[in-house]
Design an enzyme around this catalytic site. Structure first.
Site, PDB file in Angstrom:
ATOM      1  N   GLU B  94       0.755  -1.269   0.017  1.00  0.00           N
ATOM      2  CA  GLU B  94       0.166   0.063   0.144  1.00  0.00           C
ATOM      3  C   GLU B  94       0.969   1.119  -0.145  1.00  0.00           C
ATOM      4  O   GLU B  94       0.463   2.577   0.365  1.00  0.00           O
ATOM      5  CB  GLU B  94      -1.023  -0.057   0.974  1.00  0.00           C
ATOM      6  CG  GLU B  94      -0.541  -0.182   2.616  1.00  0.00           C
ATOM      7  CD  GLU B  94      -1.360   0.006   3.740  1.00  0.00           C
ATOM      8  OE1 GLU B  94      -2.157  -0.892   3.749  1.00  0.00           O
ATOM      9  OE2 GLU B  94      -1.556   1.072   4.376  1.00  0.00           O
ATOM     10  N   CYS B 126      -3.078  -4.548   3.672  1.00  0.00           N
ATOM     11  CA  CYS B 126      -2.219  -5.438   3.946  1.00  0.00           C
ATOM     12  C   CYS B 126      -1.934  -6.927   3.532  1.00  0.00           C
ATOM     13  O   CYS B 126      -1.426  -7.779   3.664  1.00  0.00           O
ATOM     14  CB  CYS B 126      -2.060  -5.679   5.695  1.00  0.00           C
ATOM     15  SG  CYS B 126      -1.983  -4.089   6.430  1.00  0.00           S
ATOM     16  N   THR B 167       3.072   1.459  15.384  1.00  0.00           N
ATOM     17  CA  THR B 167       3.028   0.267  14.844  1.00  0.00           C
ATOM     18  C   THR B 167       3.735   0.171  13.344  1.00  0.00           C
ATOM     19  O   THR B 167       4.126  -0.661  12.917  1.00  0.00           O
ATOM     20  CB  THR B 167       1.684  -0.697  14.960  1.00  0.00           C
ATOM     21  OG1 THR B 167       0.804   0.144  14.402  1.00  0.00           O
ATOM     22  CG2 THR B 167       1.432  -1.060  16.251  1.00  0.00           C
ATOM     23  N   HIS B 247      -2.166 -12.375  10.215  1.00  0.00           N
ATOM     24  CA  HIS B 247      -1.728 -10.955  10.088  1.00  0.00           C
ATOM     25  C   HIS B 247      -1.484 -10.485  11.532  1.00  0.00           C
ATOM     26  O   HIS B 247      -2.319 -10.547  12.487  1.00  0.00           O
ATOM     27  CB  HIS B 247      -2.520 -10.188   9.336  1.00  0.00           C
ATOM     28  CG  HIS B 247      -2.533  -8.838   9.032  1.00  0.00           C
ATOM     29  ND1 HIS B 247      -1.050  -8.086   8.744  1.00  0.00           N
ATOM     30  CD2 HIS B 247      -3.064  -7.728   9.296  1.00  0.00           C
ATOM     31  CE1 HIS B 247      -1.244  -7.154   8.716  1.00  0.00           C
ATOM     32  NE2 HIS B 247      -2.316  -6.601   9.149  1.00  0.00           N
ATOM     33  N   LYS B 252      -1.119  -7.935  19.797  1.00  0.00           N
ATOM     34  CA  LYS B 252      -2.145  -8.499  20.585  1.00  0.00           C
ATOM     35  C   LYS B 252      -3.048  -9.335  19.575  1.00  0.00           C
ATOM     36  O   LYS B 252      -3.529 -10.494  19.873  1.00  0.00           O
ATOM     37  CB  LYS B 252      -2.835  -7.431  21.292  1.00  0.00           C
ATOM     38  CG  LYS B 252      -2.599  -7.197  22.543  1.00  0.00           C
ATOM     39  CD  LYS B 252      -2.872  -7.750  23.633  1.00  0.00           C
ATOM     40  CE  LYS B 252      -2.150  -7.829  24.963  1.00  0.00           C
ATOM     41  NZ  LYS B 252      -2.537  -6.469  25.950  1.00  0.00           N
ATOM     42  N   SER B 309      -7.245  -4.453   5.241  1.00  0.00           N
ATOM     43  CA  SER B 309      -8.407  -3.679   5.578  1.00  0.00           C
ATOM     44  C   SER B 309      -8.925  -3.458   4.113  1.00  0.00           C
ATOM     45  O   SER B 309      -8.673  -3.416   3.180  1.00  0.00           O
ATOM     46  CB  SER B 309      -8.112  -2.523   6.119  1.00  0.00           C
ATOM     47  OG  SER B 309      -7.514  -2.617   7.390  1.00  0.00           O
TER      48      SER B 309
END
Ligand code: ZN
Lengths: 134, 354
Positions: B94, B126, B167, B247, B252, B309
């Site tokens: 992206e 992604c 991130t 992914h 978390k 996404s």
């Protein structure tokens, strides 16, 4: 600034360190030459593509503090004369190396990096730079 | 007997495998503490909340194209194939350096695959890299190409001060797909819907996101559905797999989605790179698979599920073959250990912000 057609012609050399080898005397030339300066006329049509491995040693270097246009923001950076393992010489930037760390005789290998951008709207030029061989 | 032979040859002819892989993560890192210090955030709670300690930062002269080339060159070298035999290259990202002008042609030229091949750039947040893998699988199965290369690479952008800044990282992985190799790809399944959880408009430097909306209806829904669909097609259950990769937008989410599906922490451990490199977007699941292949043994069964996404997930069922034993593995975790920390000022400089 570089003209796009010239960059395009030089892509094999810039991306993959493809030089020329004289089939008569065996000398290797980088950047590529169309005629061997040793064999002269005899070398016409006898120059073949030769891909250099991209590994070698630092022969000499200089730290650039005042860069030319299009290279601003990268200073200080190291430009070095590198003797490739095939015996031919190439000038290139050494990245990911501190100026206190670089030294004559240091082993380096070629990596693929962005060389410069022709402003916000122009072409992006890619090619080889060198990093320490680990 | 006749039936047996027919199905045997049918199966054999449709074999498709990972022939080689290569990964690249830039050398620079910034710690969560350093970003938190800049914005007056509580580093400990952010680090714990996101499950991440530090992230990779590209050098000033690195972008998606240079990362893709480094990964692709490693893949070709390890696979020991002639790059001229690669018939297709797809680069999923992206953050392609050009809006118009493919990254895939830069890669093709830099690995010596030109000119007899097809190439294109893919975009799907992604998961564009795994979409490229599926395309290569199909082309190999159809007999249209001998080898295909799929790359997922990104230099992820986040607005300074945005939560994503903790991130958004850089890295990529390249896979060469062919008829036989180090790991057989048994099956793939996808789950796709129109979900506006995350986006970036043309010409905008940074993405927008639906805040809390990114979890349940996007990440968890698509990954669990794709994984379950794949296991249904294969007739498998989570305990049948030695390793799983999901992914990794943070440290978390993959742990939680693994638990939801019935996988344990040990299965996802080798491929969980986000805590030490951040979210490499299109590189994320593919780098996780690469780190897993680095430690896998012949016969190991692996499931990988990407997420992009917008939204969609691609799931893959993979069995490692005997060929892995003689394959020169790169050791991605060792490459990641060779790092250098930058402060926030240098980080902004490398990102071209100042
Ligand atoms: Zn000569």
């Amino acid at each position: 600034m570089m003209a796009v057609p010239r960059y395009w012609r030089e892509i094999p050399a810039r991306y993959n360190l493809i030089g020329k080898r004289c089939k008569i005397c065996g000398n290797i030339y980088f950047p590529p030459r169309s005629i061997c300066p040793v064999c002269r006329r005899k070398s016409v049509g006898q120059m073949e593509d030769y891909k250099l491995k991209g590994t070698g040693v630092v022969e000499s270097y200089t730290v650039i503090h005042v860069p030319p246009p299009h290279f601003e923001g990268e200073e200080p950076y190291i430009m070095a004369l590198i003797k490739l393992d095939e015996g031919t010489y190439v000038t290139g930037q050494i990245v990911e190396c501190d100026e206190k760390e670089v030294h004559i005789g240091m082993r380096v290998r070629a990596t693929f990096r962005k060389i410069m951008e022709d402003g916000e709207k122009g072409a992006i030029y890619y090619g080889y730079k060198f990093v320490k061989e680990e | 007997m006749k039936h047996f032979y027919t199905s045997f040859y049918f199966h054999f002819d449709n074999m498709v495998a990972i022939v080689g892989y290569g990964a690249y993560v830039p050398r620079y890192r910034i710690k969560v503490e350093e970003i938190a210090r800049m914005w007056g955030d509580d580093a400990t709670s952010i680090s714990r909340g996101l499950g991440i300690n530090e992230k990779s930062v590209p050098a000033i002269d690195e972008d998606t194209a240079t990362i893709a080339v480094e990964a692709a060159r490693r893949a070709v070298k390890s696979a020991g194939i002639d790059a001229g035999e690669i018939g297709a290259i797809y680069v999923g990202s992206e953050s392609h350096p050009y809006a118009v002008k493919p990254t895939a042609t830069i890669v093709a030229e830099a690995i010596g695959a030109t000119p007899y091949l097809t190439a294109a750039d893919y975009e799907f947040a992604c998961k564009a890299g795994t979409a490229g893998m599926q395309n290569c699988i199909a082309l190999v199965k159809a007999g249209m190409i001998k080898y295909g290369m799929a790359i997922g690479a990104d230099v992820a952008q986040a607005a300074p001060g945005d939560a994503l800044e903790y991130t958004a990282a850089a890295g990529g992985a390249a896979y060469i797909i062919g008829k036989d190799g180090i790991a057989t790809i048994n099956e793939t399944a996808s789950f796709t819907t129109d979900t506006p959880d995350f986006w970036r408009r043309e010409g905008q430097p940074y993405p927008g996101h639906g805040e809390r909306f990114t979890g349940e209806p996007a990440y968890y829904r698509h990954i669990t559905n794709a994984a379950r669909l794949l296991m249904e097609k294969m007739g498998t259950k989570p305990s049948d797999y030695d390793y799983a990769i999901f992914h990794q937008p943070n440290g978390k989410f993959p742990r939680r989605v693994a638990k939801m599906l019935g996988f344990n922490d040990e299965q996802i451990k080798p491929g969980l790179l986000c805590p030490i490199i951040g979210n490499t977007y299109s590189g994320s699941a593919m780098l996780g698979l690469a780190a897993t292949l680095d430690v896998a043994k012949a016969g190991d069964h692996i499931i990988m599920v990407s997420f992009g996404s917008g939204a969609g997930s691609d799931a893959f069922d993979i069995t490692v073959t005997n060929a892995i034993e003689s394959y020169p593995r790169q050791n991605i975790r060792k490459m990641i250990e060779k790092k250098e920390y930058v402060d926030y000022g240098l980080y902004m400089k490398y990102r071209g912000e100042i």
